[in-house]
Design an enzyme around this catalytic site. Structure first.
Site, PDB file in Angstrom:
ATOM      1  N   GLY A   1       0.827  -1.214   0.000  1.00  0.00           N
ATOM      2  CA  GLY A   1       0.000   0.000   0.000  1.00  0.00           C
ATOM      3  C   GLY A   1       0.856   1.256   0.000  1.00  0.00           C
ATOM      4  O   GLY A   1       2.091   1.192  -0.057  1.00  0.00           O
ATOM      5  N   GLN A   2       0.180   2.410   0.072  1.00  0.00           N
ATOM      6  CA  GLN A   2       0.896   3.693  -0.028  1.00  0.00           C
ATOM      7  C   GLN A   2       1.973   3.820   1.053  1.00  0.00           C
ATOM      8  O   GLN A   2       3.133   4.088   0.757  1.00  0.00           O
ATOM      9  CB  GLN A   2      -0.092   4.867   0.087  1.00  0.00           C
ATOM     10  CG  GLN A   2       0.567   6.210  -0.188  1.00  0.00           C
ATOM     11  CD  GLN A   2      -0.194   7.409   0.395  1.00  0.00           C
ATOM     12  OE1 GLN A   2      -1.090   7.245   1.225  1.00  0.00           O
ATOM     13  NE2 GLN A   2       0.180   8.601  -0.019  1.00  0.00           N
TER      14      GLN A   2
ATOM     15  N   ARG B   1      -3.157  -9.180  -2.433  1.00  0.00           N
ATOM     16  CA  ARG B   1      -3.459  -9.462  -3.847  1.00  0.00           C
ATOM     17  C   ARG B   1      -2.556  -8.715  -4.812  1.00  0.00           C
ATOM     18  O   ARG B   1      -2.066  -9.284  -5.762  1.00  0.00           O
ATOM     19  CB  ARG B   1      -4.919  -9.096  -4.144  1.00  0.00           C
ATOM     20  CG  ARG B   1      -5.860 -10.266  -3.935  1.00  0.00           C
ATOM     21  CD  ARG B   1      -7.124 -10.100  -4.728  1.00  0.00           C
ATOM     22  NE  ARG B   1      -7.766  -8.810  -4.503  1.00  0.00           N
ATOM     23  CZ  ARG B   1      -8.978  -8.679  -3.983  1.00  0.00           C
ATOM     24  NH1 ARG B   1      -9.662  -9.729  -3.640  1.00  0.00           N
ATOM     25  NH2 ARG B   1      -9.514  -7.488  -3.835  1.00  0.00           N
TER      26      ARG B   1
ATOM     27  N   TYR C   1     -14.855   3.986   8.142  1.00  0.00           N
ATOM     28  CA  TYR C   1     -13.401   4.087   8.310  1.00  0.00           C
ATOM     29  C   TYR C   1     -13.088   4.594   9.730  1.00  0.00           C
ATOM     30  O   TYR C   1     -12.272   4.018  10.451  1.00  0.00           O
ATOM     31  CB  TYR C   1     -12.851   5.047   7.263  1.00  0.00           C
ATOM     32  CG  TYR C   1     -11.357   5.244   7.267  1.00  0.00           C
ATOM     33  CD1 TYR C   1     -10.493   4.203   6.952  1.00  0.00           C
ATOM     34  CD2 TYR C   1     -10.791   6.492   7.558  1.00  0.00           C
ATOM     35  CE1 TYR C   1      -9.123   4.396   6.920  1.00  0.00           C
ATOM     36  CE2 TYR C   1      -9.427   6.699   7.528  1.00  0.00           C
ATOM     37  CZ  TYR C   1      -8.592   5.647   7.215  1.00  0.00           C
ATOM     38  OH  TYR C   1      -7.236   5.835   7.192  1.00  0.00           O
TER      39      TYR C   1
ATOM     40  N   LYS D   1     -11.269   2.862  13.001  1.00  0.00           N
ATOM     41  CA  LYS D   1     -10.069   3.467  13.614  1.00  0.00           C
ATOM     42  C   LYS D   1     -10.254   3.642  15.121  1.00  0.00           C
ATOM     43  O   LYS D   1      -9.339   3.378  15.905  1.00  0.00           O
ATOM     44  CB  LYS D   1      -9.734   4.805  12.933  1.00  0.00           C
ATOM     45  CG  LYS D   1      -9.196   4.655  11.518  1.00  0.00           C
ATOM     46  CD  LYS D   1      -7.936   3.805  11.486  1.00  0.00           C
ATOM     47  CE  LYS D   1      -7.340   3.627  10.119  1.00  0.00           C
ATOM     48  NZ  LYS D   1      -6.302   2.576  10.072  1.00  0.00           N
TER      49      LYS D   1
END
Ligand code: AKB
Length: 320
Positions: A11-12, A36, A142, A146
């Site tokens: 990921g980023q 993936r 989200y 969190k």
């Protein structure tokens, strides 16, 4: 020597964090876990690689045993806008995944880095100079995951002594891996479009201020916190950290200084607008500064110059 597992290593943040951890602790000591997306050749060839899904507790357990892992960085998550489109998957990865990682950490005595986000706040939070300890009633899935992750981290530390640590990341700006489906993604895309097309259509309205940070500071934050003296950590989990706060006009003008012909218009995405307006304009990160010496090195102008330089080089080589 540490043996580290990074979950979400393509990921980023994960892609750059894994390489930085390999630089600091040795390639063989950092396992890149991915689900993936195919890892870059740099990631795949520089150290151990394992398929890992945060929702598969047995698999996490196997990899932790195989490499004698003592520290886990769990970066697996669906970003805010994507999570709103698929809240069930967001809960599964963002909450069940965190629970799985903590359970494995409890059993194998691992330290854990679990990132939270400005998304852990909501409209009832004071959005200016947002305190470290304040109201947290996020309106997004989200954010719900969190807050759940923050509470679980505190619980596992207090109840089982698991060495959990974490920060609330703002929007992260980087030039290696693109973010996928976040509300703050515009602040990355604007740099790419300035170089590639000279024009950018912004999905957030003028005046939407959000905390932001350049990737090198985000990497330092994770590693410095994991290295910090535990006796000095009063909060331990979910430290507010910020490096800059801007709205679309401010970052546009920062880019325009170096690309004078750059133009920007607006086509507001209502979902992202709603999310962004419920997030802090600027967090108070004094607890992180006091407890483990958080001190970001990159401001908007320096970051802008670096982003434009790196992206221009990639563009000239035909890489983007
Ligand atoms: C997002 O926009 O979803 C993320 C974040 C601030 O957590 N970049």
């Amino acid at each position: 020597m540490k043996n580290i597992l990074v979950i979400g290593s393509v990921g980023q943040i994960g892609s750059e964090l894994t390489m930085e951890l390999r630089n600091r602790y040795g390639n063989d000591h950092v396992v890149a876990g991915y689900r993936r997306t195919k890892p870059s050749p740099e990631l795949a060839e520089s150290g151990p690689l394992e398929v890992i899904d945060a929702t598969d507790v047995a698999r996490i357990n196997d990899v932790v045993k195989k490499y004698n892992i003592d520290t886990i960085y769990n970066l697996a998550a669906l970003l805010s806008a994507v999570a709103e489109a698929n809240p069930q998957a967001a809960w599964n990865v963002g909450a069940n995944g965190v629970y799985n990682v903590l359970e494995v950490a409890r059993e194998h005595n691992c330290a854990v880095f679990l990132p939270s986000s400005i998304g852990a706040f909501g409209l009832s939070t004071p959005l200016d100079n947002t305190p470290q300890d304040t109201i947290q009633r996020p309106g997004t899935m989200y954010g719900v995951t969190k807050v759940a992750g923050e509470l679980l981290s505190d619980y596992y530390f207090k109840r089982f002594g698991v060495d959990t640590r974490g920060v609330r990341y703002p929007g992260i700006i980087s030039n290696v891996t693109l973010p996928g489906g976040g509300t703050t993604d515009y602040a990355v895309e604007i740099f790419y479009e300035a170089v590639k097309t000279g024009k950018f259509t912004c999905p957030l309205p003028k005046g939407t201020f959000l905390d932001m940070m350049y990737m090198p500071d985000a990497l330092d934050a994770a590693i410095d916190l994991m290295e910090a003296d535990p006796d000095k950590l009063i909060h331990r989990n979910c430290f507010n950290i910020s490096a800059m706060s801007f709205d679309p006009e401010i970052v546009f003008n920062a880019v325009k200084k170096y690309y004078p012909d750059f133009i920007m218009d607006y086509d507001v995405d209502k979902v992202k607008q709603g999310i962004a307006e419920s997030w802090p304009n600027k967090m108070d990160d004094s607890a992180a500064r006091e407890e483990w010496g958080w001190n970001p090195k990159w401001d908007l102008d320096r970051m802008t110059q670096d982003m434009l330089k790196v992206i221009k080089e990639k563009h000239e080589k035909g890489l983007i």
